[in-house]
Motif scaffolding. Structure first.
Motif, mmCIF file in Angstrom:
data_model
loop_
_atom_site.group_PDB
_atom_site.id
_atom_site.type_symbol
_atom_site.label_atom_id
_atom_site.label_comp_id
_atom_site.label_asym_id
_atom_site.label_seq_id
_atom_site.Cartn_x
_atom_site.Cartn_y
_atom_site.Cartn_z
ATOM 1 N N VAL A 24 18.425 -53.064 -11.111
ATOM 2 C CA VAL A 24 18.700 -53.319 -12.528
ATOM 3 C C VAL A 24 20.109 -53.883 -12.689
ATOM 4 C CG1 VAL A 24 18.980 -52.216 -14.797
ATOM 5 C CG2 VAL A 24 17.105 -51.507 -13.281
ATOM 6 N N LEU A 25 20.990 -53.512 -11.782
ATOM 7 C CA LEU A 25 22.420 -53.792 -11.892
ATOM 8 C C LEU A 25 22.757 -55.269 -12.071
ATOM 9 C CD1 LEU A 25 25.186 -52.398 -11.825
ATOM 10 C CD2 LEU A 25 25.212 -52.720 -9.350
ATOM 11 N N ASN A 26 21.984 -56.164 -11.459
ATOM 12 C CA ASN A 26 22.340 -57.588 -11.485
ATOM 13 C C ASN A 26 22.121 -58.258 -12.836
ATOM 14 O OD1 ASN A 26 23.527 -59.661 -9.857
ATOM 15 N ND2 ASN A 26 21.562 -60.737 -9.896
ATOM 16 N N TRP A 27 21.573 -57.537 -13.795
ATOM 17 C CA TRP A 27 21.443 -58.110 -15.142
ATOM 18 C C TRP A 27 22.805 -58.547 -15.680
ATOM 19 C CZ3 TRP A 27 17.564 -60.093 -17.638
ATOM 20 C CH2 TRP A 27 16.259 -59.641 -17.437
ATOM 21 N N LYS A 28 23.874 -57.886 -15.245
ATOM 22 C CA LYS A 28 25.213 -58.213 -15.759
ATOM 23 C C LYS A 28 25.626 -59.649 -15.440
ATOM 24 C CE LYS A 28 27.543 -56.266 -11.676
ATOM 25 N NZ LYS A 28 28.445 -55.195 -11.180
ATOM 26 N N SER A 29 24.994 -60.255 -14.432
ATOM 27 C CA SER A 29 25.362 -61.622 -14.052
ATOM 28 C C SER A 29 24.718 -62.668 -14.958
ATOM 29 C CB SER A 29 24.963 -61.887 -12.596
ATOM 30 O OG SER A 29 23.549 -61.918 -12.452
ATOM 31 N N TYR A 30 23.842 -62.250 -15.863
ATOM 32 C CA TYR A 30 23.105 -63.213 -16.673
ATOM 33 C C TYR A 30 23.700 -63.432 -18.063
ATOM 34 C CZ TYR A 30 19.503 -63.196 -13.102
ATOM 35 O OH TYR A 30 18.823 -63.333 -11.918
ATOM 36 N N THR A 31 24.742 -62.702 -18.417
ATOM 37 C CA THR A 31 25.342 -62.863 -19.736
ATOM 38 C C THR A 31 26.832 -63.117 -19.618
ATOM 39 O OG1 THR A 31 25.667 -61.840 -21.918
ATOM 40 C CG2 THR A 31 25.694 -60.373 -20.009
ATOM 41 N N ASN A 32 27.370 -63.876 -20.568
ATOM 42 C CA ASN A 32 28.810 -64.075 -20.627
ATOM 43 C C ASN A 32 29.446 -63.109 -21.620
ATOM 44 O OD1 ASN A 32 27.775 -65.158 -22.967
ATOM 45 N ND2 ASN A 32 28.946 -67.065 -22.892
ATOM 46 N N ASN A 33 28.645 -62.129 -22.037
ATOM 47 C CA ASN A 33 29.123 -61.115 -22.971
ATOM 48 C C ASN A 33 29.096 -59.759 -22.268
ATOM 49 O OD1 ASN A 33 29.808 -59.749 -25.420
ATOM 50 N ND2 ASN A 33 28.749 -61.349 -26.575
ATOM 51 N N SER A 34 29.159 -58.698 -23.017
ATOM 52 C CA SER A 34 29.195 -57.359 -22.431
ATOM 53 C C SER A 34 27.824 -56.941 -21.895
ATOM 54 C CB SER A 34 29.658 -56.340 -23.468
ATOM 55 O OG SER A 34 28.756 -56.290 -24.558
ATOM 56 N N CYS A 35 27.845 -56.061 -20.902
ATOM 57 C CA CYS A 35 26.613 -55.517 -20.335
ATOM 58 C C CYS A 35 26.835 -54.042 -20.030
ATOM 59 C CB CYS A 35 26.230 -56.271 -19.069
ATOM 60 S SG CYS A 35 24.667 -55.726 -18.336
ATOM 61 N N SER A 36 26.066 -53.183 -20.685
ATOM 62 C CA SER A 36 26.205 -51.744 -20.504
ATOM 63 C C SER A 36 24.965 -51.193 -19.815
ATOM 64 C CB SER A 36 26.378 -51.052 -21.866
ATOM 65 O OG SER A 36 27.515 -51.546 -22.553
ATOM 66 N N PHE A 37 25.181 -50.225 -18.920
ATOM 67 C CA PHE A 37 24.077 -49.576 -18.221
ATOM 68 C C PHE A 37 23.991 -48.125 -18.661
ATOM 69 C CE2 PHE A 37 25.269 -53.182 -15.689
ATOM 70 C CZ PHE A 37 24.053 -53.719 -15.320
ATOM 71 N N ILE A 38 22.789 -47.730 -19.076
ATOM 72 C CA ILE A 38 22.596 -46.410 -19.657
ATOM 73 C C ILE A 38 21.561 -45.638 -18.848
ATOM 74 C CG2 ILE A 38 21.955 -45.151 -21.747
ATOM 75 C CD1 ILE A 38 22.614 -47.872 -23.231
ATOM 76 N N LYS A 39 21.967 -44.523 -18.308
ATOM 77 C CA LYS A 39 21.089 -43.705 -17.478
ATOM 78 C C LYS A 39 20.386 -42.648 -18.329
ATOM 79 C CE LYS A 39 21.266 -40.597 -13.454
ATOM 80 N NZ LYS A 39 22.182 -40.011 -12.426
#
Length: 232
Positions: A191-206
């Motif tokens: 799931v972690l690599n989703w952060k590479s697809y946006t130029n904005n913020s990316c938060s991961f929620i467990k």
């Protein structure tokens, strides 16, 4: 007070009916719109799409009819993947920015091939429905289920199995990626690599639970989404 337009995308084998019990809570903070893919839910008489691109084209036509301001998209599993590509299309083709994209239990697009279902045999789908969806065997094998639900589920899994990576850029779109600590399908590292697809913020929620964590706790999903949206 901002009035959000919240669009919910169903998972593989799901439909707009899958989210009905969560609407009331979300309507306190905005308008809620439920997507149905062809052959699903209220559109069960229509012929299902054969490819992922056909699903995206169909969803894009539905999105064109919805309000364009303060859009929040939520999708679970396959629905999250569809929501993400829909967000990209809305920006690139219609110059519509998605305010926030909430992706639940979905691996990033570049990980789909190595994590997706290897085949869609009857035994494998039964195993999935029984172990991940907690659907009793007698229900799965019933004539009603086999006639009305099985074809749709198999069709969705066939689409996932045949998925080919499409380049993705989520311009100006903030991401919230939900992952479950006991999910055998969408693991954190995928799931972690989703952060590479946006130029904005990316938060991961467990969250606690399995792939369908929100089915394990009454009212959990709409309270959870409401809290995330209120924090935006």
């Amino acid at each position: 007070m901002i009035l959000y337009n919240i669009v919910l995308f169903p998972y593989a084998g799901g439909s707009s009916y899958s989210y009905m019990e969560y609407i009331h809570g979300l309507e306190k903070i905005g308008r809620v719109y439920l997507i149905d893919y062809a052959g699903h839910g209220k559109r069960f008489k229509e012929k299902p799409a054969n490819t992922f691109i056909e699903v995206l084209d169909d969803v894009e036509r539905q999105m064109e009819k919805l309000p364009k301001e303060n859009l929040v998209l939520f999708g679970h599993s396959m629905g999250a993947l569809i929501a993400a590509y829909t967000a990209m299309r809305m920006y690139m083709r219609h110059n519509v920015s998605i305010l926030n994209l909430i992706l639940s239990c979905c691996v990033s697009p570049d990980k789909i091939k190595q994590n997706m279902v290897k085949n869609t045999s009857k035994d494998e789908l039964i195993h999935y429905l029984y172990n991940e969806r907690n659907i009793p065997i007698e229900t799965i094998m019933s004539k009603k289920f086999q006639k009305y639900f099985w074809p749709v589920i198999k069709n969705d899994f066939d689409i996932i199995r045949e998925f080919e990576y499409i380049e993705m850029h989520l311009h100006n779109c903030s991401l919230y990626c939900i992952y479950a600590d006991n999910d055998p399908i969408a693991k954190y590292e995928d799931v972690l690599n989703w952060k590479s697809y946006t130029n904005n913020s990316c938060s991961f929620i467990k969250v606690e639970g399995g792939h369908f964590f929100f089915e394990e706790k009454t009212n959990f999903l709409y309270n959870f989404l409401r809290d995330i949206i209120k924090e935006m």
